[in-house]
Design a protein around this motif. Structure first.
Motif, mmCIF file in Angstrom:
data_model
loop_
_atom_site.group_PDB
_atom_site.id
_atom_site.type_symbol
_atom_site.label_atom_id
_atom_site.label_comp_id
_atom_site.label_asym_id
_atom_site.label_seq_id
_atom_site.Cartn_x
_atom_site.Cartn_y
_atom_site.Cartn_z
ATOM 1 N N THR A 181 0.832 -1.217 0.000
ATOM 2 C CA THR A 181 0.000 0.000 0.000
ATOM 3 C C THR A 181 0.865 1.264 0.000
ATOM 4 O OG1 THR A 181 -0.176 0.069 2.407
ATOM 5 C CG2 THR A 181 -1.893 -1.143 1.248
ATOM 6 N N GLN A 182 2.153 1.120 0.396
ATOM 7 C CA GLN A 182 3.039 2.298 0.410
ATOM 8 C C GLN A 182 3.786 2.459 -0.910
ATOM 9 O OE1 GLN A 182 5.664 1.483 3.703
ATOM 10 N NE2 GLN A 182 4.336 2.512 5.174
ATOM 11 N N LEU A 183 3.551 1.515 -1.840
ATOM 12 C CA LEU A 183 4.351 1.502 -3.066
ATOM 13 C C LEU A 183 4.295 2.799 -3.862
ATOM 14 C CD1 LEU A 183 4.059 -1.842 -5.046
ATOM 15 C CD2 LEU A 183 6.121 -0.693 -4.247
ATOM 16 N N PHE A 215 14.537 -3.652 -1.123
ATOM 17 C CA PHE A 215 13.196 -4.121 -0.771
ATOM 18 C C PHE A 215 13.342 -4.874 0.542
ATOM 19 C CE2 PHE A 215 12.866 -3.228 -5.226
ATOM 20 C CZ PHE A 215 11.578 -2.740 -5.371
ATOM 21 N N ASN A 216 12.933 -4.219 1.617
ATOM 22 C CA ASN A 216 13.150 -4.771 2.959
ATOM 23 C C ASN A 216 11.928 -5.558 3.437
ATOM 24 O OD1 ASN A 216 14.534 -5.161 5.446
ATOM 25 N ND2 ASN A 216 13.449 -3.414 6.353
ATOM 26 N N LYS A 217 12.142 -6.370 4.454
ATOM 27 C CA LYS A 217 11.104 -7.166 5.132
ATOM 28 C C LYS A 217 10.628 -8.333 4.273
ATOM 29 C CE LYS A 217 9.459 -3.242 7.863
ATOM 30 N NZ LYS A 217 8.343 -2.594 8.522
ATOM 31 N N ILE A 218 11.569 -8.914 3.500
ATOM 32 C CA ILE A 218 11.169 -10.044 2.665
ATOM 33 C C ILE A 218 10.886 -11.296 3.488
ATOM 34 C CG2 ILE A 218 12.294 -9.253 0.526
ATOM 35 C CD1 ILE A 218 14.527 -11.344 1.203
ATOM 36 N N ASP A 219 11.192 -11.228 4.792
ATOM 37 C CA ASP A 219 10.873 -12.370 5.655
ATOM 38 C C ASP A 219 9.386 -12.440 5.994
ATOM 39 O OD1 ASP A 219 10.824 -11.023 8.809
ATOM 40 O OD2 ASP A 219 11.712 -9.905 7.195
ATOM 41 N N LEU A 220 8.675 -11.338 5.758
ATOM 42 C CA LEU A 220 7.239 -11.316 6.104
ATOM 43 C C LEU A 220 6.396 -11.782 4.913
ATOM 44 C CD1 LEU A 220 7.006 -7.910 8.034
ATOM 45 C CD2 LEU A 220 7.028 -10.236 8.994
ATOM 46 N N PRO A 221 5.283 -12.451 5.206
ATOM 47 C CA PRO A 221 4.404 -12.859 4.109
ATOM 48 C C PRO A 221 3.756 -11.641 3.461
ATOM 49 C CG PRO A 221 3.390 -13.338 6.233
ATOM 50 C CD PRO A 221 4.762 -12.820 6.525
ATOM 51 N N ILE A 270 16.093 -7.696 0.840
ATOM 52 C CA ILE A 270 16.740 -7.941 2.138
ATOM 53 C C ILE A 270 15.723 -8.130 3.258
ATOM 54 C CG2 ILE A 270 18.734 -6.496 1.501
ATOM 55 C CD1 ILE A 270 17.581 -4.451 3.629
ATOM 56 N N SER A 271 16.218 -8.673 4.342
ATOM 57 C CA SER A 271 15.495 -8.596 5.609
ATOM 58 C C SER A 271 16.469 -8.007 6.616
ATOM 59 C CB SER A 271 15.034 -9.978 6.082
ATOM 60 O OG SER A 271 14.655 -9.898 7.455
ATOM 61 N N ALA A 272 16.252 -6.743 6.978
ATOM 62 C CA ALA A 272 17.141 -6.090 7.942
ATOM 63 C C ALA A 272 17.081 -6.824 9.271
ATOM 64 C CB ALA A 272 16.732 -4.628 8.115
ATOM 65 N N GLN A 273 15.918 -7.409 9.557
ATOM 66 C CA GLN A 273 15.755 -8.077 10.846
ATOM 67 C C GLN A 273 16.495 -9.421 10.875
ATOM 68 O OE1 GLN A 273 11.889 -9.704 12.506
ATOM 69 N NE2 GLN A 273 11.962 -7.701 13.469
ATOM 70 N N LYS A 274 16.371 -10.192 9.809
ATOM 71 C CA LYS A 274 17.009 -11.526 9.781
ATOM 72 C C LYS A 274 18.435 -11.471 9.238
ATOM 73 C CE LYS A 274 13.013 -13.884 10.508
ATOM 74 N NZ LYS A 274 12.707 -14.272 11.861
#
Ligand SMILES: Nc1nc2c(ncn2[C@@H]2O[C@H](COP(=O)(O)OP(=O)(O)OP(=O)(O)O)[C@@H](O)[C@H]2O)c(=O)[nH]1
Length: 118
Positions: free
Chosen positions: A25-27, A52-58, A88-92
């Motif tokens: 929705t922020q795209l 593109f961050n947060k790729i660990d989330l569905p 990327i996943s900044a968290q993982k």
């Protein structure tokens, strides 16, 4: 924060632009910000890495679908800057080694340019 980003443009050689791959929705808002940055005169020479961050989330869209939706290939083709993308996943920590490699390579290239620091 977007309206004050230009205060930080001076002497900027590398630009890391992070998009939220878990929140399509922020795209469109992110795309407008990105186009504004790419058209800024002070950033014409900058190397750009779009993350593109947060790729660990569905998510109900893939990153490829998001790139296609904002017509990223056209943006890259028309931009003055050299643009690279990373997922990327900044968290993982996923993909962060690629980001570090990009920073090292970009910095190395900068130093080889006339006027680059010794
Ligand atoms: N699952 C996951 N969470 C992350 C990742 N990177 C950051 N976060 C979390 O996201 C939260 C911050 O949200 P962001 O969306 O980055 O913050 P923001 O940009 O200020 O918020 P918005 O403007 O609403 O997007 C924190 O709780 C972080 O821990 C990631 O790669 N994966």
């Amino acid at each position: 924060m977007g309206p004050i980003w230009s205060s930080y443009f001076g002497n900027c050689h590398s630009l890391l632009f992070m998009m939220d791959a878990a929140n399509p929705t922020q795209l469109s808002a992110s795309c407008v910000q990105l186009l504004g940055l790419l058209s800024a005169e002070q950033l014409a020479e900058a190397s750009v890495l779009i993350l593109f961050n947060k790729i660990d989330l569905p998510c109900y869209m893939t990153v490829d679908e998001m790139k296609s939706l904002i017509r990223l290939p056209d943006i890259i083709a028309c931009a003055k800057q050299n643009i690279t993308t990373a997922e990327i996943s900044a968290q993982k920590g996923t993909g962060l080694s690629e980001v570090l490699r990009w920073l090292q390579d970009t910095h190395r290239t900068d130093r080889r340019l006339p006027g680059g620091e010794p």
